[in-house]
Write a protein that holds these residues in place. Structure first.
Motif, short mmCIF file in Angstrom:
data_model
loop_
_atom_site.label_atom_id
_atom_site.label_comp_id
_atom_site.label_asym_id
_atom_site.label_seq_id
_atom_site.Cartn_x
_atom_site.Cartn_y
_atom_site.Cartn_z
N ASN A 62 1.20 -1.12 -0.01
CA ASN A 62 -0.07 0.17 -0.36
C ASN A 62 0.61 0.95 0.26
O ASN A 62 1.77 1.61 0.95
CB ASN A 62 -0.90 -0.44 1.01
N GLY A 64 0.04 4.24 -0.20
CA GLY A 64 -0.19 5.13 0.23
C GLY A 64 -1.50 6.48 -0.84
O GLY A 64 -2.50 6.70 -0.32
N SER A 167 -3.46 -3.51 4.61
CA SER A 167 -4.91 -1.89 4.48
C SER A 167 -4.56 -1.05 4.93
O SER A 167 -5.19 0.36 4.36
CB SER A 167 -5.80 -2.45 6.09
N GLN A 168 -2.89 -0.82 5.21
CA GLN A 168 -1.97 0.77 5.79
C GLN A 168 -1.32 1.13 4.44
O GLN A 168 -0.52 0.16 4.79
CB GLN A 168 -2.29 0.67 7.27
N PRO A 169 -1.09 2.22 5.22
CA PRO A 169 0.90 2.44 4.08
C PRO A 169 1.41 2.07 5.06
O PRO A 169 1.31 1.61 5.94
CB PRO A 169 0.79 4.07 3.83
N SER A 170 2.13 1.32 4.38
CA SER A 170 3.86 0.65 4.59
C SER A 170 3.31 -0.60 4.49
O SER A 170 4.74 -1.19 4.93
CB SER A 170 3.87 1.71 6.01
N LYS A 171 2.45 -1.07 4.99
CA LYS A 171 1.96 -2.49 4.92
C LYS A 171 3.06 -3.50 3.73
O LYS A 171 2.56 -2.53 2.57
CB LYS A 171 1.06 -3.03 5.44
N PHE A 231 -6.50 1.59 2.93
CA PHE A 231 -6.84 2.85 3.39
C PHE A 231 -5.51 3.75 2.58
O PHE A 231 -4.79 3.59 2.76
CB PHE A 231 -6.71 2.95 5.28
N TYR A 232 -5.38 4.93 3.40
CA TYR A 232 -4.68 5.71 3.56
C TYR A 232 -4.96 7.39 4.44
O TYR A 232 -6.58 7.55 4.59
CB TYR A 232 -4.54 6.85 2.28
N ASP A 233 -4.75 7.57 5.36
CA ASP A 233 -4.56 8.92 6.78
C ASP A 233 -6.11 8.30 7.39
O ASP A 233 -6.61 9.62 7.42
CB ASP A 233 -4.20 10.20 5.73
N GLY A 234 -6.12 7.17 7.23
CA GLY A 234 -7.80 6.99 8.33
C GLY A 234 -8.67 7.22 7.44
O GLY A 234 -10.53 6.96 8.28
N LYS A 236 -10.49 5.67 3.51
CA LYS A 236 -11.05 4.60 2.53
C LYS A 236 -10.31 5.33 1.70
O LYS A 236 -10.16 7.08 1.26
CB LYS A 236 -12.35 4.52 2.06
#
Length: 273
Positions: A62, A64, A167-171, A231-234, A236
């Protein structure tokens, strides 16, 4: 949602020129292709792929603003009137919201649910270095269409089921490509070709674009998964596409439409020509 991180000083693609002046250039992407204006070009022959049969683990991330799968540089692509042999570096996708329309390119004004872009470069060490060469980068783009039935395109289950792990950035998730995911298909070499740019800043005008006319079928549930699971920055991750840009007199060319039998290292499926 904005494709760009800029400390809240800008809100979206219309202001990207403040970050990179190139984004206001005259050869930007994506574009709307008007089929009655395309020029047939017999030099646009089938592509040839090598190195795609090896088993490898690709990093699914992900980043971002999209989901990206990093590909090994051992996958080489030539033909298609490309000026040189290119190596694969990654593919990523652009989509809408909850399975709605979200492709970057449009054809005769028609927008599609999603677009996958395979980024390939000449023998440079990085995309940034290749972007300094006016033909240093090539992108193979494929649009998705809605499956007419409720059934899913099983060839994409492996990719879509992995989205929950990033689901989250950097994952990051290591996705295995082996013979279970390799299959033979007819790539219809009916495609469009034009010179354009990257579709995120710095919008370098160094891309030879190839857009295939055939489309990939996915169910609405499969398409919805991208905006539901990432997701990005909380928030979707939705509508992560750049609007179409003016052609500004650029020509769009059209291939002769022969068939080539190839395999591709991640599941793509085409409607019959």
């Amino acid at each position: 949602y904005s494709q760009l991180q800029c400390n809240h000083t800008c809100t979206g693609p219309e202001l990207w020129g403040l970050v990179s002046q190139t984004c206001n250039g005259r050869s930007q992407s994506p574009v709307n292709i008007v089929t009655r204006k395309v020029l047939p070009d017999e030099r646009l022959t089938p592509f040839h792929f090598t190195g795609y049969k090896e088993t490898f683990y690709g990093s699914l991330i992900n980043n971002g603003h999209s989901v990206q799968l990093n590909l090994p540089s051992s996958i080489q692509i030539k033909g298609g009137n490309l000026v040189d042999e290119y190596k694969a570096i990654q593919f990523h996708l652009h989509w809408g919201k909850d399975g709605g329309l979200g492709s970057e390119h449009t054809i005769d004004g028609e927008k599609f649910p999603m677009e996958v872009q395979y980024v390939i470069i000449k023998e440079y060490d990085s995309l940034a270095e290749a972007s300094k060469d006016s033909t240093g980068v090539a992108v193979l783009g494929f649009s998705f269409r809605y499956l007419e039935s409720e059934s899913a395109n099983e060839k994409y289950d492996h990719l879509i089921s992995a989205l929950k792990y990033i689901s989250q950035p950097s994952k990051l998730y290591l996705l295995k490509n082996d013979n279970n995911l390799l299959f033979t298909l007819h790539i219809e070499t009916k495609y469009f070709r034009y010179k354009g740019s990257l579709t995120t800043p710095d919008c370098a005008e160094a891309v030879v674009w190839t857009l295939f006319e055939s489309t990939i079928p996915l169910s609405r549930n499969q398409l919805t998964a991208f905006s539901q699971l990432l997701f990005y920055d909380g928030q979707k991750m939705v509508n992560n596409y750049r609007p179409v840009q003016p052609l500004n007199g650029r020509e769009v060319y059209y291939s002769s439409g022969q068939l080539a039998l190839v395999s591709w290292p991640f599941p793509l499926q085409y409607k019959a020509p």
